[in-house]
Scaffold this motif. Sequence first.
Motif, PDB file in Angstrom:
ATOM      1  N   ASP A  14      -3.549   3.352 -15.593  1.00 17.30           N
ATOM      2  CA  ASP A  14      -3.858   4.766 -15.344  1.00 17.30           C
ATOM      3  C   ASP A  14      -3.307   5.127 -13.962  1.00 17.30           C
ATOM      4  OD1 ASP A  14      -4.971   7.271 -14.765  1.00 17.30           O
ATOM      5  OD2 ASP A  14      -6.874   6.796 -15.762  1.00 17.30           O
ATOM      6  N   ALA A  15      -2.064   5.583 -13.926  1.00 16.60           N
ATOM      7  CA  ALA A  15      -1.375   5.856 -12.657  1.00 16.60           C
ATOM      8  C   ALA A  15      -2.067   6.949 -11.845  1.00 16.60           C
ATOM      9  CB  ALA A  15       0.080   6.236 -12.920  1.00 16.60           C
ATOM     10  N   GLU A  16      -2.621   7.937 -12.495  1.00 19.70           N
ATOM     11  CA  GLU A  16      -3.294   9.021 -11.780  1.00 19.70           C
ATOM     12  C   GLU A  16      -4.563   8.503 -11.090  1.00 19.70           C
ATOM     13  OE1 GLU A  16      -5.453  13.261 -12.790  1.00 19.70           O
ATOM     14  OE2 GLU A  16      -3.711  12.676 -13.984  1.00 19.70           O
ATOM     15  N   TYR A  17      -5.355   7.740 -11.812  1.00 20.46           N
ATOM     16  CA  TYR A  17      -6.565   7.148 -11.236  1.00 20.46           C
ATOM     17  C   TYR A  17      -6.194   6.202 -10.094  1.00 20.46           C
ATOM     18  CZ  TYR A  17     -11.060   4.650 -11.105  1.00 20.46           C
ATOM     19  OH  TYR A  17     -12.252   4.096 -10.707  1.00 20.46           O
ATOM     20  N   PHE A  18      -5.147   5.408 -10.291  1.00 14.61           N
ATOM     21  CA  PHE A  18      -4.673   4.485  -9.267  1.00 14.61           C
ATOM     22  C   PHE A  18      -4.362   5.234  -7.973  1.00 14.61           C
ATOM     23  CE2 PHE A  18      -1.345   2.078  -7.083  1.00 14.61           C
ATOM     24  CZ  PHE A  18      -1.832   0.788  -7.119  1.00 14.61           C
ATOM     25  N   ALA A  19      -3.628   6.325  -8.084  1.00 19.15           N
ATOM     26  CA  ALA A  19      -3.243   7.104  -6.901  1.00 19.15           C
ATOM     27  C   ALA A  19      -4.448   7.792  -6.261  1.00 19.15           C
ATOM     28  CB  ALA A  19      -2.179   8.127  -7.273  1.00 19.15           C
ATOM     29  N   GLU A  20      -5.254   8.428  -7.075  1.00 19.09           N
ATOM     30  CA  GLU A  20      -6.357   9.237  -6.547  1.00 19.09           C
ATOM     31  C   GLU A  20      -7.545   8.408  -6.073  1.00 19.09           C
ATOM     32  OE1 GLU A  20      -7.325  12.154  -9.510  1.00 19.09           O
ATOM     33  OE2 GLU A  20      -5.340  13.101  -9.384  1.00 19.09           O
ATOM     34  N   GLU A  21      -7.824   7.324  -6.744  1.00 20.59           N
ATOM     35  CA  GLU A  21      -9.017   6.544  -6.411  1.00 20.59           C
ATOM     36  C   GLU A  21      -8.711   5.289  -5.587  1.00 20.59           C
ATOM     37  OE1 GLU A  21     -11.926   7.778  -6.874  1.00 20.59           O
ATOM     38  OE2 GLU A  21     -11.328   9.429  -8.167  1.00 20.59           O
ATOM     39  N   TYR A  22      -7.694   4.532  -6.001  1.00 16.28           N
ATOM     40  CA  TYR A  22      -7.403   3.281  -5.303  1.00 16.28           C
ATOM     41  C   TYR A  22      -6.562   3.511  -4.050  1.00 16.28           C
ATOM     42  CZ  TYR A  22      -5.489  -1.313  -4.288  1.00 16.28           C
ATOM     43  OH  TYR A  22      -5.101  -2.458  -3.651  1.00 16.28           O
ATOM     44  N   LEU A  23      -5.397   4.119  -4.197  1.00 17.18           N
ATOM     45  CA  LEU A  23      -4.519   4.316  -3.036  1.00 17.18           C
ATOM     46  C   LEU A  23      -5.193   5.133  -1.945  1.00 17.18           C
ATOM     47  CD1 LEU A  23      -0.943   4.857  -4.517  1.00 17.18           C
ATOM     48  CD2 LEU A  23      -1.888   2.826  -3.393  1.00 17.18           C
ATOM     49  N   ALA A  24      -5.943   6.139  -2.334  1.00 19.08           N
ATOM     50  CA  ALA A  24      -6.634   6.976  -1.351  1.00 19.08           C
ATOM     51  C   ALA A  24      -7.582   6.147  -0.489  1.00 19.08           C
ATOM     52  CB  ALA A  24      -7.396   8.094  -2.054  1.00 19.08           C
ATOM     53  N   ARG A  25      -8.085   5.055  -1.022  1.00 22.29           N
ATOM     54  CA  ARG A  25      -9.007   4.197  -0.276  1.00 22.29           C
ATOM     55  C   ARG A  25      -8.294   3.040   0.437  1.00 22.29           C
ATOM     56  NH1 ARG A  25     -11.822   6.268  -4.589  1.00 22.29           N
ATOM     57  NH2 ARG A  25     -14.027   6.733  -4.224  1.00 22.29           N
ATOM     58  N   VAL A  26      -7.292   2.457  -0.213  1.00 22.82           N
ATOM     59  CA  VAL A  26      -6.685   1.249   0.351  1.00 22.82           C
ATOM     60  C   VAL A  26      -5.688   1.545   1.468  1.00 22.82           C
ATOM     61  CG1 VAL A  26      -4.705   0.917  -1.222  1.00 22.82           C
ATOM     62  CG2 VAL A  26      -5.908  -1.059  -0.285  1.00 22.82           C
ATOM     63  N   VAL A  27      -4.970   2.635   1.411  1.00 19.62           N
ATOM     64  CA  VAL A  27      -3.986   2.936   2.460  1.00 19.62           C
ATOM     65  C   VAL A  27      -4.647   3.038   3.837  1.00 19.62           C
ATOM     66  CG1 VAL A  27      -2.314   4.642   3.282  1.00 19.62           C
ATOM     67  CG2 VAL A  27      -2.238   3.861   0.902  1.00 19.62           C
ATOM     68  N   PRO A  28      -5.771   3.738   3.991  1.00 21.89           N
ATOM     69  CA  PRO A  28      -6.430   3.751   5.308  1.00 21.89           C
ATOM     70  C   PRO A  28      -6.882   2.353   5.762  1.00 21.89           C
ATOM     71  CG  PRO A  28      -7.238   5.557   3.964  1.00 21.89           C
ATOM     72  CD  PRO A  28      -6.413   4.686   3.068  1.00 21.89           C
ATOM     73  N   LEU A  29      -7.315   1.516   4.828  1.00 19.47           N
ATOM     74  CA  LEU A  29      -7.707   0.149   5.179  1.00 19.47           C
ATOM     75  C   LEU A  29      -6.505  -0.644   5.697  1.00 19.47           C
ATOM     76  CD1 LEU A  29     -10.043  -0.942   2.224  1.00 19.47           C
ATOM     77  CD2 LEU A  29     -10.699  -0.088   4.478  1.00 19.47           C
ATOM     78  N   LEU A  30      -5.375  -0.482   5.022  1.00 20.96           N
ATOM     79  CA  LEU A  30      -4.161  -1.173   5.460  1.00 20.96           C
ATOM     80  C   LEU A  30      -3.761  -0.729   6.862  1.00 20.96           C
ATOM     81  CD1 LEU A  30      -2.141  -1.056   2.134  1.00 20.96           C
ATOM     82  CD2 LEU A  30      -2.945  -3.120   3.297  1.00 20.96           C
ATOM     83  N   LYS A  31      -3.814   0.566   7.109  1.00 23.82           N
ATOM     84  CA  LYS A  31      -3.447   1.086   8.430  1.00 23.82           C
ATOM     85  C   LYS A  31      -4.371   0.526   9.503  1.00 23.82           C
ATOM     86  CE  LYS A  31      -1.184   5.282   6.904  1.00 23.82           C
ATOM     87  NZ  LYS A  31      -1.187   6.739   6.876  1.00 23.82           N
TER      88      LYS A  31
END
Length: 98
Positions: A14-31
């Motif tokens: 589910d690419a939309e869920y991945f972008a909206e739910e996962y990436l939105a959370r993991v990118v700040p953690l990575l930074k």
Amino acid sequence: MKKGYLFAALRMLDAEYFAEEYLARVVPLLKRSGARIVASSDRPEIVEGATDRERVVLIEFDSFKSARDFYHGTEYQAVIQFRFNSADAHVYIMEALD
């Protein structure tokens, strides 16, 4: 100290869920961890072998330990279920050669 890398090959469920739910959370953690996304592609050129993974990402960390600490840390583990819900992945943690 040698750099550490996290490599993931993903099959999107589910690419939309991945972008909206996962990436939105993991990118700040990575930074916050000082990690750097070195490469990412939704259409990597596959030159050998067959795979059902259509997305790949390579993330650089200050060290192998930093990469392991990020993956196994409580902050990432609190958001990993969002990836499980939206993608099937092969994930590798590696140490740089030099």
